[in-house]
Design an enzyme around this catalytic site. Structure first.
Site, short mmCIF file in Angstrom:
data_model
loop_
_atom_site.label_atom_id
_atom_site.label_comp_id
_atom_site.label_asym_id
_atom_site.label_seq_id
_atom_site.Cartn_x
_atom_site.Cartn_y
_atom_site.Cartn_z
N HIS A 1 -1.13 -7.07 2.15
CA HIS A 1 -1.29 -6.66 3.59
C HIS A 1 -1.26 -5.54 4.65
O HIS A 1 0.59 -5.96 4.51
CB HIS A 1 -1.99 -7.59 5.19
CG HIS A 1 -3.11 -7.48 6.55
ND1 HIS A 1 -4.25 -7.05 5.92
CD2 HIS A 1 -2.75 -6.61 7.87
CE1 HIS A 1 -4.40 -6.55 6.64
NE2 HIS A 1 -3.38 -7.06 8.12
N CYS B 1 -7.08 -2.10 4.21
CA CYS B 1 -6.22 -2.11 5.06
C CYS B 1 -4.79 -1.14 5.66
O CYS B 1 -4.39 -0.57 6.18
CB CYS B 1 -5.48 -3.46 5.56
SG CYS B 1 -4.12 -3.90 3.95
N ASP C 1 -9.90 -6.53 4.64
CA ASP C 1 -11.33 -6.30 4.37
C ASP C 1 -10.81 -5.54 3.39
O ASP C 1 -12.99 -5.07 2.86
CB ASP C 1 -12.45 -5.88 5.32
CG ASP C 1 -12.10 -4.04 5.86
OD1 ASP C 1 -10.63 -3.56 5.85
OD2 ASP C 1 -12.38 -2.92 6.18
#
Length: 227
Positions: A205, A99, A96
């Site tokens: 990520h 991370c 979101d």
């Protein structure tokens, strides 16, 4: 104060909500301190497992490149292979925009839910120690750390360095990059007191890493269990 129809006034409701929110923040801070001290005793096992990896020197930088979907997919497959080779388990956190801070929170407090606290501490480090980081930021520095204070703003390699400095931790990244498997971020002026392990996928990520034998089972967050 009650109005004539027996309801609370808007001002009183707002004050009550603000006080409740402030109490939540203070509760989180106190819990975070206790959890950090408790889980710091568990560091080291994963580092011993990957002791044969030669780390690449870390260079703080902001996010400038996002891979295309095809390259990102190949990178993810490479990361999964490395996790399997070294017997590692990923605690997957929400993608979101928070991370990096969620993954750091999971490593420090064994829960990704303290990511707001982690972000706040990292931004404070950026503000208080401006000379350490300003040279890596190709924009107005005040604009940069104000942007980083916003929930959902992606963390970068500058915030990783600030986190290493703030939490006096060596941050170890197992990456998806072809030629850069393992990156270490160490505190600039202190000897690290602990290790934090993250997986880093294709510049997009972060997740939290554990030895597969020590994979945690996360329970629902309980705010007042310490009291």
């Amino acid at each position: 104060m009650m109005t004539r129809n027996g309801t609370q006034s808007i001002g009183e409701c707002s004050s009550s909500t603000s006080a409740s929110s402030q109490q939540d923040v203070e509760d989180d801070r106190m819990i975070a301190v206790v959890l950090s001290e408790e889980y710091a005793k568990l560091d080291g096992a994963l580092g011993r497992r990957l002791s044969n990896l030669a780390p690449v020197a870390h260079v703080p930088r902001i996010n400038t490149f996002i891979p295309n979907p095809s390259d990102a997919t190949l990178d993810h497959q490479r990361l999964l292979q490395r996790l399997n080779i070294y017997g590692l388990y990923e605690v997957k956190v929400s993608g979101d925009g928070n991370c990096q801070f969620r993954a750091l929170s999971d490593q420090i407090y064994r829960s990704p839910e303290y990511h707001k606290h982690v972000r706040k501490e990292v931004v404070k480090q950026l503000k208080d120690s401006r000379p350490l980081y300003e040279g890596y930021v190709p924009m107005k520095y005040k604009h940069y750390y104000k942007k980083m204070a916003k929930s959902g703003e992606w963390g970068d390699h500058v915030t990783l360095q600030a986190a290493a400095d703030k939490f006096v931790a060596k941050i170890c990244l197992l990456t998806s990059f072809r030629e850069t498997c393992f990156i270490e971020i160490t505190p600039q002026h202190q000897t690290p007191k602990r290790e934090l392990w993250l997986s880093f996928w294709s510049e997009v990520h972060y997740n939290s890493l554990y030895d597969i034998q020590d994979a945690p089972v996360h329970k629902p967050r309980q705010k007042h269990w310490l009291f």
